[in-house]
Scaffold this motif. Structure first.
Motif, PDB file in Angstrom:
ATOM      1  N   TYR A  88       0.825  -1.200   0.000  1.00 16.65           N
ATOM      2  CA  TYR A  88       0.000   0.000   0.000  1.00 16.65           C
ATOM      3  C   TYR A  88       0.867   1.261   0.000  1.00 16.65           C
ATOM      4  O   TYR A  88       0.591   2.202  -0.735  1.00 16.65           O
ATOM      5  CB  TYR A  88      -0.944  -0.003   1.209  1.00 16.65           C
ATOM      6  N   ALA A  89       1.932   1.264   0.777  1.00 17.93           N
ATOM      7  CA  ALA A  89       2.840   2.407   0.805  1.00 17.93           C
ATOM      8  C   ALA A  89       3.505   2.596  -0.559  1.00 17.93           C
ATOM      9  O   ALA A  89       3.591   3.715  -1.073  1.00 17.93           O
ATOM     10  CB  ALA A  89       3.896   2.233   1.894  1.00 17.93           C
ATOM     11  N   SER A  90       3.954   1.506  -1.169  1.00 16.79           N
ATOM     12  CA  SER A  90       4.584   1.588  -2.495  1.00 16.79           C
ATOM     13  C   SER A  90       3.599   2.128  -3.530  1.00 16.79           C
ATOM     14  O   SER A  90       3.947   2.954  -4.371  1.00 16.79           O
ATOM     15  CB  SER A  90       5.090   0.223  -2.938  1.00 16.79           C
ATOM     16  N   LYS A  91       2.361   1.662  -3.461  1.00 13.55           N
ATOM     17  CA  LYS A  91       1.318   2.116  -4.386  1.00 13.55           C
ATOM     18  C   LYS A  91       1.062   3.613  -4.213  1.00 13.55           C
ATOM     19  O   LYS A  91       0.972   4.349  -5.200  1.00 13.55           O
ATOM     20  CB  LYS A  91       0.040   1.320  -4.143  1.00 13.55           C
ATOM     21  N   GLN A  92       0.977   4.074  -2.974  1.00 15.34           N
ATOM     22  CA  GLN A  92       0.742   5.494  -2.728  1.00 15.34           C
ATOM     23  C   GLN A  92       1.890   6.348  -3.255  1.00 15.34           C
ATOM     24  O   GLN A  92       1.660   7.409  -3.837  1.00 15.34           O
ATOM     25  CB  GLN A  92       0.571   5.753  -1.230  1.00 15.34           C
ATOM     26  N   ILE A  93       3.108   5.887  -3.059  1.00 17.92           N
ATOM     27  CA  ILE A  93       4.279   6.638  -3.537  1.00 17.92           C
ATOM     28  C   ILE A  93       4.209   6.796  -5.054  1.00 17.92           C
ATOM     29  O   ILE A  93       4.380   7.885  -5.589  1.00 17.92           O
ATOM     30  CB  ILE A  93       5.594   5.935  -3.140  1.00 17.92           C
ATOM     31  N   LEU A  94       3.941   5.715  -5.764  1.00 16.64           N
ATOM     32  CA  LEU A  94       3.890   5.771  -7.221  1.00 16.64           C
ATOM     33  C   LEU A  94       2.704   6.586  -7.728  1.00 16.64           C
ATOM     34  O   LEU A  94       2.821   7.305  -8.712  1.00 16.64           O
ATOM     35  CB  LEU A  94       3.857   4.360  -7.809  1.00 16.64           C
ATOM     36  N   GLU A  95       1.561   6.495  -7.056  1.00 16.21           N
ATOM     37  CA  GLU A  95       0.394   7.260  -7.481  1.00 16.21           C
ATOM     38  C   GLU A  95       0.611   8.754  -7.288  1.00 16.21           C
ATOM     39  O   GLU A  95       0.129   9.560  -8.082  1.00 16.21           O
ATOM     40  CB  GLU A  95      -0.848   6.829  -6.696  1.00 16.21           C
ATOM     41  N   ASN A  96       1.342   9.146  -6.254  1.00 15.91           N
ATOM     42  CA  ASN A  96       1.558  10.556  -5.965  1.00 15.91           C
ATOM     43  C   ASN A  96       2.812  11.123  -6.614  1.00 15.91           C
ATOM     44  O   ASN A  96       3.050  12.318  -6.559  1.00 15.91           O
ATOM     45  CB  ASN A  96       1.623  10.779  -4.449  1.00 15.91           C
ATOM     46  N   ILE A 101       6.396  15.483  -8.713  1.00 18.69           N
ATOM     47  CA  ILE A 101       7.410  15.835  -9.702  1.00 18.69           C
ATOM     48  C   ILE A 101       7.047  17.126 -10.447  1.00 18.69           C
ATOM     49  O   ILE A 101       7.910  17.768 -11.030  1.00 18.69           O
ATOM     50  CB  ILE A 101       7.661  14.645 -10.672  1.00 18.69           C
ATOM     51  N   LYS A 102       5.781  17.544 -10.412  1.00 15.01           N
ATOM     52  CA  LYS A 102       5.372  18.801 -11.048  1.00 15.01           C
ATOM     53  C   LYS A 102       6.110  19.990 -10.459  1.00 15.01           C
ATOM     54  O   LYS A 102       6.265  21.016 -11.112  1.00 15.01           O
ATOM     55  CB  LYS A 102       3.861  18.991 -10.938  1.00 15.01           C
ATOM     56  N   GLU A 103       6.587  19.860  -9.235  1.00 15.53           N
ATOM     57  CA  GLU A 103       7.356  20.929  -8.607  1.00 15.53           C
ATOM     58  C   GLU A 103       8.689  21.136  -9.334  1.00 15.53           C
ATOM     59  O   GLU A 103       9.280  22.201  -9.253  1.00 15.53           O
ATOM     60  CB  GLU A 103       7.629  20.595  -7.146  1.00 15.53           C
ATOM     61  N   TRP A 107      12.658  19.016 -14.949  1.00 10.23           N
ATOM     62  CA  TRP A 107      12.946  17.593 -15.072  1.00 10.23           C
ATOM     63  C   TRP A 107      12.082  16.991 -16.168  1.00 10.23           C
ATOM     64  O   TRP A 107      11.225  16.171 -15.917  1.00 10.23           O
ATOM     65  CB  TRP A 107      12.654  16.872 -13.778  1.00 10.23           C
ATOM     66  N   ASP A 108      12.281  17.367 -17.404  1.00  9.41           N
ATOM     67  CA  ASP A 108      11.491  16.820 -18.502  1.00  9.41           C
ATOM     68  C   ASP A 108      11.688  15.310 -18.579  1.00  9.41           C
ATOM     69  O   ASP A 108      12.797  14.807 -18.485  1.00  9.41           O
ATOM     70  CB  ASP A 108      11.911  17.446 -19.841  1.00  9.41           C
ATOM     71  N   GLY A 109      10.576  14.614 -18.744  1.00  8.89           N
ATOM     72  CA  GLY A 109      10.646  13.170 -18.903  1.00  8.89           C
ATOM     73  C   GLY A 109      10.817  12.411 -17.605  1.00  8.89           C
ATOM     74  O   GLY A 109      11.139  11.238 -17.632  1.00  8.89           O
ATOM     75  N   ALA A 110      10.598  13.058 -16.467  1.00  8.33           N
ATOM     76  CA  ALA A 110      10.786  12.381 -15.184  1.00  8.33           C
ATOM     77  C   ALA A 110       9.542  11.639 -14.718  1.00  8.33           C
ATOM     78  O   ALA A 110       9.590  10.914 -13.765  1.00  8.33           O
ATOM     79  CB  ALA A 110      11.198  13.402 -14.124  1.00  8.33           C
ATOM     80  N   SER A 111       8.423  11.830 -15.408  1.00  7.55           N
ATOM     81  CA  SER A 111       7.175  11.205 -14.985  1.00  7.55           C
ATOM     82  C   SER A 111       7.219   9.700 -15.181  1.00  7.55           C
ATOM     83  O   SER A 111       7.791   9.202 -16.144  1.00  7.55           O
ATOM     84  CB  SER A 111       6.010  11.788 -15.778  1.00  7.55           C
ATOM     85  N   VAL A 112       6.588   8.990 -14.275  1.00  7.68           N
ATOM     86  CA  VAL A 112       6.512   7.538 -14.384  1.00  7.68           C
ATOM     87  C   VAL A 112       5.739   7.143 -15.640  1.00  7.68           C
ATOM     88  O   VAL A 112       6.022   6.137 -16.266  1.00  7.68           O
ATOM     89  CB  VAL A 112       5.818   6.945 -13.130  1.00  7.68           C
ATOM     90  N   ASN A 113       4.766   7.962 -16.028  1.00  7.56           N
ATOM     91  CA  ASN A 113       3.911   7.643 -17.166  1.00  7.56           C
ATOM     92  C   ASN A 113       4.530   8.015 -18.516  1.00  7.56           C
ATOM     93  O   ASN A 113       3.987   7.651 -19.548  1.00  7.56           O
ATOM     94  CB  ASN A 113       2.556   8.342 -17.017  1.00  7.56           C
TER      95      ASN A 113
END
Length: 130
Positions: A88-96, A101-103, A107-113
């Motif tokens: 659950y903690a890992s899932k929350q980290i990846l979802e958020n 990273i918007k901050e 960092w172009d291209g840093a998004s997981v998606n």
């Protein structure tokens, strides 16, 4: 002499229930969550400051920290509960992650998606690496 030792031990024990009653404050689960979360944040901040001063990399220092936390966690709770909290903690980290990273707009291209160049390139079975 035994009575004196028992009395000294009793004097060193903090009775949180009585303290709450004396203050006429009802302790809720939300209050306790906030208190423990603040403590966890403080511990991580202190550890981060110490890891920046270390000659080891910050990433490796956090690996050590996470390893010790997980090691203590699995020793103290059941494996199914450990696995649930870990996942659950890992899932929350990846979802958020995308929100955090918007901050860092530079960092172009840093998004997981984001798609990494060549990530979905079909591989030819006859192609070998030389």
């Amino acid at each position: 002499m035994s009575d004196k030792k028992n009395k000294d031990k009793k004097n060193n024990i903090l009775n949180f229930v009585n303290k709450s009653k004396e203050n006429k404050k009802i302790q809720t689960e939300d209050d306790e969550f906030k208190r423990m979360d603040a403590l966890a944040k403080e511990l991580v901040d202190v550890y981060y400051k110490a890891s920046k001063k270390s000659f080891l990399s910050v990433g490796y220092c956090f690996y050590l920290f996470i390893y010790r936390v997980l090691q203590m966690m699995i020793a103290q709770i059941s494996f199914p509960l450990y696995r649930y909290y870990y996942r659950y903690a890992s899932k929350q980290i990846l979802e958020n992650y995308d929100e955090w990273i918007k901050e860092y707009k530079d960092w172009d291209g840093a998004s997981v998606n984001d798609k990494v160049e060549g990530a979905n390139k079909p591989q030819d079975e006859n192609e070998t690496i030389h």
